[in-house]
Write an enzyme that holds these catalytic residues in place. Structure first.
Site, PDB file in Angstrom:
ATOM      1  N   HIS A 121      35.131  39.592  37.845  1.00  0.00           N
ATOM      2  CA  HIS A 121      36.087  38.491  38.103  1.00  0.00           C
ATOM      3  C   HIS A 121      35.892  37.961  39.537  1.00  0.00           C
ATOM      4  CE1 HIS A 121      39.976  36.342  38.409  1.00  0.00           C
ATOM      5  NE2 HIS A 121      40.020  36.439  37.094  1.00  0.00           N
ATOM      6  N   ILE A 127      37.229  36.762  43.036  1.00  0.00           N
ATOM      7  CA  ILE A 127      38.617  36.347  43.223  1.00  0.00           C
ATOM      8  C   ILE A 127      39.512  37.421  42.605  1.00  0.00           C
ATOM      9  CG2 ILE A 127      40.379  34.627  42.626  1.00  0.00           C
ATOM     10  CD1 ILE A 127      38.197  32.532  42.504  1.00  0.00           C
ATOM     11  N   GLY A 130      45.092  37.070  39.173  1.00  0.00           N
ATOM     12  CA  GLY A 130      46.501  36.816  39.427  1.00  0.00           C
ATOM     13  C   GLY A 130      47.405  37.892  38.853  1.00  0.00           C
ATOM     14  N   VAL A 131      47.058  38.422  37.673  1.00  0.00           N
ATOM     15  CA  VAL A 131      47.892  39.464  37.065  1.00  0.00           C
ATOM     16  C   VAL A 131      47.918  40.730  37.918  1.00  0.00           C
ATOM     17  CG1 VAL A 131      47.654  38.609  34.713  1.00  0.00           C
ATOM     18  CG2 VAL A 131      45.933  40.167  35.620  1.00  0.00           C
ATOM     19  N   GLU A 135      50.973  42.706  39.604  1.00  0.00           N
ATOM     20  CA  GLU A 135      51.096  44.156  39.479  1.00  0.00           C
ATOM     21  C   GLU A 135      51.291  44.817  40.843  1.00  0.00           C
ATOM     22  OE1 GLU A 135      51.129  48.115  38.328  1.00  0.00           O
ATOM     23  OE2 GLU A 135      51.430  46.317  37.114  1.00  0.00           O
TER      24      GLU A 135
END
Length: 218
Positions: A121, A127, A130-131, A135
């Site tokens: 990723h 990057i 976002g998840v 978290e």
């Protein structure tokens, strides 16, 4: 003859005035002037040496590694591991830099190219997902929730919901993610907490949202 006598009288009067001036000074006039000049020159030299601007180091003279202070440590990684149940590769909090019991916590995540999510990723542009930012922020919230001040007992906690989550800017390898989680509402009877979170890189907000979490034994 009268004019000659008048001239002699004026000449003697002038001489007597000069003698009186020299007698009033402890040293000759020329010596007094020279001394005053030297004294003035010395004073100006001392003043210039004592100027704070000349002695103060400029910003360009300070090495860059000494210009920026390090984040404080309120809880180190060992203390965090005693509170959170997460372990590698999913423990996403490296240090707590501020903690207000039962109110809020601020923690950091050092984002490095060695994080296990970067190879996928993305391979060409690493990057942080976002998840995983969400978290990491939830884990900071867990540090607040699982403390005795809010009735926590070091039990497991779970997401009950997230709302109004926005991702403002990408987080890349080399960034320091600074996360603040603030407890807004706590229902001790049901073990549910509502929290507000913001994550920063520098002065920029990169992620924000509202979190609903529940405590329980699973």
């Amino acid at each position: 003859m009268a004019s000659i006598a008048l001239s002699q009288t004026l000449f003697s009067t002038l001489n007597s005035h000069r003698n009186l001036e020299n007698a009033a000074l402890p040293f000759p006039r020329s010596h007094s002037l020279n001394t005053q000049f030297k004294k003035t020159k010395k004073n100006s030299f001392i003043t210039s040496c004592a100027s704070p601007e000349s002695d103060a180091p400029t910003k360009s003279e300070t090495p860059i590694e000494l210009r920026y202070p390090a984040f404080p440590t309120v809880m180190d990684i060992n203390q965090i591991r005693e509170i959170l149940p997460h372990r590698f590769p999913f423990l996403l909090v490296d240090r707590v830099i501020e903690y207000n019991p039962g109110v809020s916590a601020v923690a950091i995540k050092n984002v490095t190219i060695n994080d296990n999510f970067f190879p996928g990723h993305f391979p060409e542009r690493p990057i942080m997902p976002g998840v995983l930012m969400v978290e990491a922020m939830a884990q900071v919230g867990g540090i607040v929730m699982l403390q005795p001040e809010v009735g926590g007992s070091r039990e497991n906690f779970f997401f009950a919901g997230v709302d109004k989550v926005r991702f403002r800017k990408p987080v890349v390898a080399g960034d320091i993610l600074v996360m603040r989680m603030t407890l807004i509402k706590l229902q001790k009877r049901f073990g549910i907490a509502k929290m507000e979170g913001k994550a920063y890189v520098g002065e920029d907000v990169v992620c924000e949202g509202e979190f609903l979490m529940a405590m329980g034994s699973g």
